[in-house]
Design a protein around this motif. Structure first.
Motif, PDB file in Angstrom:
ATOM      1  N   GLY A  50       0.916  -1.286   0.019  1.00 10.68           N
ATOM      2  CA  GLY A  50       0.034  -0.054   0.156  1.00 10.68           C
ATOM      3  C   GLY A  50       0.881   1.105  -0.047  1.00 10.68           C
ATOM      4  N   ALA A  51       1.826   1.322   0.721  1.00 15.78           N
ATOM      5  CA  ALA A  51       2.718   2.372   0.858  1.00 15.78           C
ATOM      6  C   ALA A  51       3.436   2.709  -0.638  1.00 15.78           C
ATOM      7  CB  ALA A  51       3.834   2.005   1.994  1.00 15.78           C
ATOM      8  N   VAL A  52       3.907   1.478  -1.349  1.00 16.82           N
ATOM      9  CA  VAL A  52       4.337   1.616  -2.657  1.00 16.82           C
ATOM     10  C   VAL A  52       3.361   2.387  -3.838  1.00 16.82           C
ATOM     11  CG1 VAL A  52       5.289   0.581  -4.635  1.00 16.82           C
ATOM     12  CG2 VAL A  52       6.338   0.059  -2.359  1.00 16.82           C
ATOM     13  N   ARG A  53       1.915   1.839  -3.486  1.00 13.64           N
ATOM     14  CA  ARG A  53       0.834   2.393  -4.350  1.00 13.64           C
ATOM     15  C   ARG A  53       0.568   3.835  -3.757  1.00 13.64           C
ATOM     16  NH1 ARG A  53      -1.499  -2.715  -3.304  1.00 13.64           N
ATOM     17  NH2 ARG A  53      -2.603  -1.825  -1.439  1.00 13.64           N
ATOM     18  N   THR A  54       0.815   4.371  -2.747  1.00  9.14           N
ATOM     19  CA  THR A  54       0.692   5.827  -2.373  1.00  9.14           C
ATOM     20  C   THR A  54       1.942   6.611  -2.973  1.00  9.14           C
ATOM     21  OG1 THR A  54      -0.539   5.073  -0.238  1.00  9.14           O
ATOM     22  CG2 THR A  54       0.832   7.288  -0.508  1.00  9.14           C
ATOM     23  N   ALA A  55       3.259   5.981  -3.064  1.00  8.01           N
ATOM     24  CA  ALA A  55       4.377   6.418  -3.806  1.00  8.01           C
ATOM     25  C   ALA A  55       3.992   6.941  -4.978  1.00  8.01           C
ATOM     26  CB  ALA A  55       5.650   5.559  -3.362  1.00  8.01           C
ATOM     27  N   VAL A  56       3.455   6.148  -5.749  1.00  9.80           N
ATOM     28  CA  VAL A  56       3.152   6.307  -7.246  1.00  9.80           C
ATOM     29  C   VAL A  56       2.105   7.260  -7.385  1.00  9.80           C
ATOM     30  CG1 VAL A  56       1.945   5.211  -9.039  1.00  9.80           C
ATOM     31  CG2 VAL A  56       3.790   3.856  -7.984  1.00  9.80           C
ATOM     32  N   ALA A  87      16.730   2.471  -5.868  1.00  7.46           N
ATOM     33  CA  ALA A  87      16.902   2.334  -7.501  1.00  7.46           C
ATOM     34  C   ALA A  87      15.401   1.369  -7.925  1.00  7.46           C
ATOM     35  CB  ALA A  87      18.108   1.338  -7.621  1.00  7.46           C
ATOM     36  N   VAL A  88      15.181   0.435  -7.032  1.00  8.98           N
ATOM     37  CA  VAL A  88      14.279  -0.422  -7.275  1.00  8.98           C
ATOM     38  C   VAL A  88      12.700   0.412  -7.326  1.00  8.98           C
ATOM     39  CG1 VAL A  88      12.532  -2.340  -6.684  1.00  8.98           C
ATOM     40  CG2 VAL A  88      15.236  -2.530  -6.617  1.00  8.98           C
ATOM     41  N   LEU A  89      12.593   1.133  -6.245  1.00  4.95           N
ATOM     42  CA  LEU A  89      11.363   2.382  -6.198  1.00  4.95           C
ATOM     43  C   LEU A  89      11.454   3.040  -7.281  1.00  4.95           C
ATOM     44  CD1 LEU A  89      11.172   3.107  -2.535  1.00  4.95           C
ATOM     45  CD2 LEU A  89       9.291   1.815  -4.013  1.00  4.95           C
TER      46      LEU A  89
END
Length: 378
Positions: A50-56, A87-89
């Motif tokens: 969810g945090a990565v989706r928020t980052a997007v 780098a992955v993010l």
């Protein structure tokens, strides 16, 4: 016309549109260009996914509203921060954005072999031509034990002491410029400039601009002496901001990168429609910092948990000091606070980090700040 030729033209167009890749444009009534620093925080009851989706969502919002760049920071062994691998993010974010600059704020150089960083960011440059920044720090981004696990050595001080030499090595890998006779002269970071000089090569010779990050005077002076842009962590070292920026400017020597100093500062800021709601949200970040500083890192607590927490006298003093450096309140109050900070420090760019429990509050904050400055709605 080949696809590779089309990609080369796209890279050149992106670089032209972004100028030198460092200076941003001032939009609306903002005092300086505005950017975003995202720690990709994980709140209690939420997941890293969810945090990565928020980052997007934040990166796309920042792009739509005219923020100049979006950076993520390397942290380790912190349950509430999902940015251990910038780098992955950044690769993921590159696939979901088109124009905004993407970068690290920063990659902790002593944790990695310079060749690995050059390869990672050369790959990112190939994914998002002309819009990748490589910000570098010399701190571990974690505690000593975790740093030892990352670096496979107990001699942690050597990483910081060797930072200028590591930086020089990384720069040579990025530029493919080791002199003849050097042990690494025949080693090339790929993707990278070597592909432009190979028979039939059409690879862009451009590479991500380097930034030095810091929270004290060391990197400020080094960035100045090398003529590099500098990013200062005002959001957790506010007392050192003006002295560090003064040292950077006094140390600055013009280079092929910059003819004059360019410094941004990281600023903790959060806006909400009501002042009380903004206070509720930033208190979650303050409690997170209390737990981190006392060796109890965890997920970012909810506003309800933070409100119910009973701070002891020492913790209360820390929280009051911490919140004193977080610009928060209504959109107008945040705008006034950011204006004052830009004027007081002379920063060339403000990089805003909105730390709160939930993604919705952080997203809303960036929208409100953009509205307060009349940034384009996209």
């Amino acid at each position: 016309m080949s696809g590779e030729s089309d990609q080369t033209r796209g890279s050149e167009e992106a670089i032209r549109e972004s100028g030198d890749g460092i200076r941003g444009a001032v939009l609306g009534s903002a005092p300086v260009p505005l950017s975003v620093l995202d720690l990709v925080t994980v709140g209690a009851g939420h997941t890293a996914s969810g945090a990565v989706r928020t980052a997007v969502d934040i990166a796309r919002t920042a792009e739509r509203r005219g923020f100049h760049r979006y950076w993520v920071a390397e942290h380790h062994s912190m349950p509430g921060v999902a940015s251990s691998s910038p780098a992955v993010l950044l690769a993921h974010l590159a696939a979901h954005t088109e124009r905004i600059r993407l970068g690290s704020g920063g990659v902790m150089l002593p944790n990695h072999a310079p060749l690995v960083i050059a390869e990672q960011f050369g790959t990112l440059e190939a994914m998002a031509p002309g819009r990748v920044d490589l910000g570098l720090g010399r701190a571990p981004g974690t505690d000593g034990a975790t740093a030892a696990a990352l670096r496979r050595t107990e001699r942690l001080h050597e990483g910081a002491d060797d930072f200028p030499q590591q930086l020089a090595e990384l720069t040579r890998f990025l530029d493919d410029s080791f002199p003849d006779g050097h042990p690494y002269a025949k080693i090339h970071a790929v993707p990278g400039p070597v592909q432009a000089t190979s028979p039939g090569g059409v690879q862009s010779a451009h590479r991500p601009p380097l930034w030095l990050l810091g929270s004290s005077g060391f990197s400020a002076q080094l960035a100045g002496s090398l003529g590099l842009p500098f990013a200062f962590a005002h959001h957790f070292s506010a007392a050192n901001t003006v002295p560090a920026l003064d040292l950077y400017r006094a140390s600055f020597r013009p280079s092929e990168v910059l003819s004059e100093p360019y410094a941004l500062i990281g600023v903790a800021a959060l806006a909400a429609e009501e002042e009380q709601e903004a206070r509720r949200q930033v208190l979650t970040g303050a409690l997170s910092m209390v737990r981190l500083r006392t060796g109890r890192p965890g997920l970012v607590p909810s506003p309800e948990e933070a409100e119910a927490y009973r701070f002891n006298e020492l913790e209360r003093g820390f929280v009051d000091s911490w919140l004193g450096n977080v610009v928060h309140g209504t959109p107008d109050a945040v705008r006034q606070g950011l204006d004052e900070l830009a004027k007081r420090t002379g920063a060339d760019e403000l990089m805003i980090t909105a730390n709160a429990h939930g993604g919705a509050a952080r997203l809303r904050s960036y929208e409100l700040i953009a509205d307060a400055y009349g940034l384009p709605r996209g």
